[in-house]
Enzyme design. Structure first.
Site, PDB file in Angstrom:
ATOM      1  N   ASP A 117      72.640  47.125  50.171  1.00 54.28           N
ATOM      2  CA  ASP A 117      71.776  46.035  50.625  1.00 54.28           C
ATOM      3  C   ASP A 117      71.614  45.030  49.494  1.00 54.28           C
ATOM      4  O   ASP A 117      72.513  44.267  49.198  1.00 54.28           O
ATOM      5  CB  ASP A 117      70.434  46.609  51.085  1.00 54.28           C
ATOM      6  CG  ASP A 117      69.532  45.562  51.723  1.00 54.28           C
ATOM      7  OD1 ASP A 117      70.029  44.478  52.071  1.00 54.28           O
ATOM      8  OD2 ASP A 117      68.323  45.835  51.863  1.00 54.28           O
ATOM      9  N   GLY A 198      77.162  53.842  50.184  1.00 55.26           N
ATOM     10  CA  GLY A 198      77.693  55.015  49.518  1.00 55.26           C
ATOM     11  C   GLY A 198      77.379  56.299  50.262  1.00 55.26           C
ATOM     12  O   GLY A 198      76.317  56.428  50.877  1.00 55.26           O
ATOM     13  N   SER A 265      45.016  53.705  56.997  1.00 56.08           N
ATOM     14  CA  SER A 265      44.088  53.155  55.998  1.00 56.08           C
ATOM     15  C   SER A 265      44.380  53.693  54.606  1.00 56.08           C
ATOM     16  O   SER A 265      43.469  53.924  53.814  1.00 56.08           O
ATOM     17  CB  SER A 265      42.635  53.470  56.379  1.00 56.08           C
ATOM     18  OG  SER A 265      42.403  54.879  56.395  1.00 56.08           O
ATOM     19  N   HIS A 550      35.738  46.317  21.149  1.00 54.65           N
ATOM     20  CA  HIS A 550      34.512  45.922  21.842  1.00 54.65           C
ATOM     21  C   HIS A 550      34.386  44.402  21.828  1.00 54.65           C
ATOM     22  O   HIS A 550      34.666  43.759  20.817  1.00 54.65           O
ATOM     23  CB  HIS A 550      33.293  46.532  21.145  1.00 54.65           C
ATOM     24  CG  HIS A 550      31.985  46.076  21.726  1.00 54.65           C
ATOM     25  ND1 HIS A 550      31.499  46.572  22.917  1.00 54.65           N
ATOM     26  CD2 HIS A 550      31.086  45.148  21.292  1.00 54.65           C
ATOM     27  CE1 HIS A 550      30.342  45.971  23.190  1.00 54.65           C
ATOM     28  NE2 HIS A 550      30.065  45.108  22.198  1.00 54.65           N
TER      29      HIS A 550
END
Length: 580
Positions: A117, A198, A265, A550
């Site tokens: 593809d 393949g 979901s 921080h």
């Protein structure tokens, strides 16, 4: 319902890398560390580093071959083992195949990859890459539309709008760019890209070719199957690609329906609900709902840790124009036609009795994915698939119908069903290459993270709390759970994004990390500290000494590990003296 993921409980083992070279008319060497994005490395984006000690490994000779190959621009793609055309042939050029191919070249293996593809597979062309482009747009739209959120920053924003085709182009262009990067990276490193479908002819034999053309036969010392998956469409559902669609169609964003039902979901369904509710309708809507979930199980988000799922539902579903039907199957879905809406017939998941009928503008089938393994010629080597999946052992080696290992044949990624994630496929491919290169390697699937890119995001690694408790009961040990909130994090508060939770599941007797689950801002980025700790076998009593900048979101994990209570002696950080 989202496809289930079976996890290997094997121990991790380090993966080593060597320098490699890219050649595009000249010789370059690459730094040993690599950047990855959905399996990509830094050379995919044009980064090249010089002066590597291994720079002489490849000869920068351009060699053109006459065949159906997109060929490498160098002769350094190894020398095949005696009696074979290639050391390694990979069937499928998705993220898993790409990762395996590049690592194989680094190991000096003459490598070919077969693609029928387009290079990139599902992830790049119809999955994680274009979907993240749509989610990037939905995230910005959601923020701009949140008047309360913007006012908190002192910002005034006029009504936000979007160009649907522009959004679709962004997703398509991103996929195209990454696809080209993948192709170029393999060409540059010397991987032979063979165009065609393949299939396996016999032991260490593969054929490939295009429909209507004569097949080409090649031999390889080792073969990897990496053919990926396709959307799973249950019986009774008619997909027309316009009003009843899969994720493949939805990513094209050809229209934004006023009301769409999403069947399932899990990760796919949640992410598209985020997109559709943020973009709304192109023409506007006064309808009470924009999204309706149809879930077979009794609760939404069944694949997530229950506590995280409950919080996520409160933030991602309840405040938005979303309703749901749980405990039901969509037994029949008929596309819209002749002015009639999409009709969805619901039945009780347990009794199979008719339950309800929905009439909506569109339906998205997000019930998971099915392995793409038809036509592989597995019957030629006595291999039988299990629900379409190729059976493998913990080293990804294929198992035949008699329960015996098939020599020199491996299967990675969605096709084996162990963990249907792009980065898991890439990790499995690298693990296989280590083995065929002579180094035993077993991938620890419990160290592989997963993420859902909603706003806020969800991420996880390891076991959920129910899974951990079940394991603890069987094996006779205790578990502990600790949590930290994003509301205590300075950076999250500065971003006005204090809604979030991090959860740690661990063994208090040994400090072993069993699972980490995060819901909050940039959760998908934060999870890797935990996943790397599991992969490396790092214990809580050691990682709690790590220093975090921080103010950063990473301090959410810092506080999480520091809040854990481990019994017995606490080790000191490696290489640091104990200060008394």
């Amino acid at each position: 319902m989202q496809s289930s993921m079976s996890l290997s409980l094997s121990s991790p083992s380090p993966i080593t890398r060597s320098d490699c070279a890219t050649v595009d008319g000249s010789s370059y060497s690459l730094a040993p560390r690599s950047l990855r994005f959905c399996g990509l490395r830094k050379e995919d984006f044009g980064f090249k580093s010089l002066n590597s000690p291994n720079s002489a490994r490849f000869v920068p000779t351009v060699k053109k071959l006459r065949s159906k190959k997109v060929l490498a621009a160098l002769s350094g793609n190894g020398t095949p083992s005696k009696g074979f055309d290639y050391d390694l042939v990979i069937i499928g050029a998705g993220v898993g195949g790409h990762g395996a191919a590049l690592h194989a070249v680094e190991k000096g293996l003459k490598t070919a990859i077969i693609e029928g593809d387009v290079v990139g597979g599902t992830c790049v062309n119809r999955g994680c890459v274009p979907s993240k482009a749509l989610l990037a747009v939905s995230g910005r739209m959601r923020e701009l539309q949140n008047e309360h959120h913007m006012k908190a920053f002192g910002l005034q924003v006029a009504a936000a709008g979007y160009d649907r085709q522009g959004v679709a182009n962004h997703a398509n262009n991103l996929a195209s760019k990454i696809r080209n990067n993948l192709t170029n990276s393999m060409k540059a490193l010397g991987v032979d890209i063979l165009t065609g479908v393949g299939s396996i002819v016999g032991p260490q034999q593969v054929k490939y070719g295009k429909v209507g053309f004569t097949d080409t036969m090649i031999t390889a010392k080792d073969i990897i199957i990496a053919t990926g998956s396709i959307p799973l469409v249950p019986k009774g559902i008619e997909v027309d690609g316009k009003t009843v669609i899969t994720s493949d169609h939805a990513l094209k964003l050809e229209f934004v329906p006023q009301w769409i039902a999403i069947v399932g979901s899990g990760y796919i369904g949640l992410e598209f609900s985020d997109v559709y509710t943020a973009l709304g309708s192109e023409v506007g809507t006064n309808m009470p709902f924009q999204v309706t979930f149809v879930e077979a199980l009794d609760q939404l988000m069944p694949g997530f840790d229950p506590e995280i799922g409950k919080l996520a539902q409160r933030v991602l579903i309840n405040p938005r124009k979303i309703d749901s039907h749980t405990g039901v199957f969509a037994s029949k879905i008929t596309p819209a036609k002749d002015g009639k809406p999409v009709i969805i017939e619901l039945i009780d998941a347990k009794t199979k009795e008719p339950k309800d009928t929905l009439e909506v503008d569109a339906a998205l089938i997000a019930t998971g994915r099915a392995p793409f393994t038809n036509g592989l010629g597995l019957e030629n080597i006595n291999v039988e698939t299990q629900r379409g999946f190729v059976p493998v052992d913990e080293r990804m080696q294929v198992i035949d119908a008699n329960g015996k290992l098939v020599p020199h044949l491996y299967c990675i990624g969605d096709a084996n069903g162990k963990m249907m994630l792009a980065h898991a496929a890439s990790a499995q491919g690298i693990s296989v290459v280590e083995q065929v290169s002579g180094k035993d390697h077993v991938l620890n699937h419990l160290s592989i993270p997963a993420a859902c890119f909603t706003h806020p995001e969800i991420s996880m690694v390891g076991l959920t709390e129910p899974q951990a408790r079940e394991k603890a009961e069987k094996e006779g040990f205790e578990i502990s759970v600790t949590k930290t909130s994003f509301k205590a994090n300075t950076k999250a508060l500065a971003e006005n994004e204090g809604e979030g939770l991090a959860k740690l599941i661990y063994r208090p007797d040994s400090g072993e990390i069993l699972g980490v689950h995060i819901f909050g801002l940039h959760a998908a980025d934060l999870i890797h500290e935990a996943s790397n700790a599991i992969a490396l076998g790092t214990r809580i009593q050691d990682i709690k000494y790590a220093v975090h900048a921080h103010p950063t979101l990473s301090e959410v994990l810092d506080e999480l590990f520091k809040s854990a209570k481990v019994k017995g002696n606490v080790s000191s950080p490696v290489g640091e003296p104990v200060v008394v």
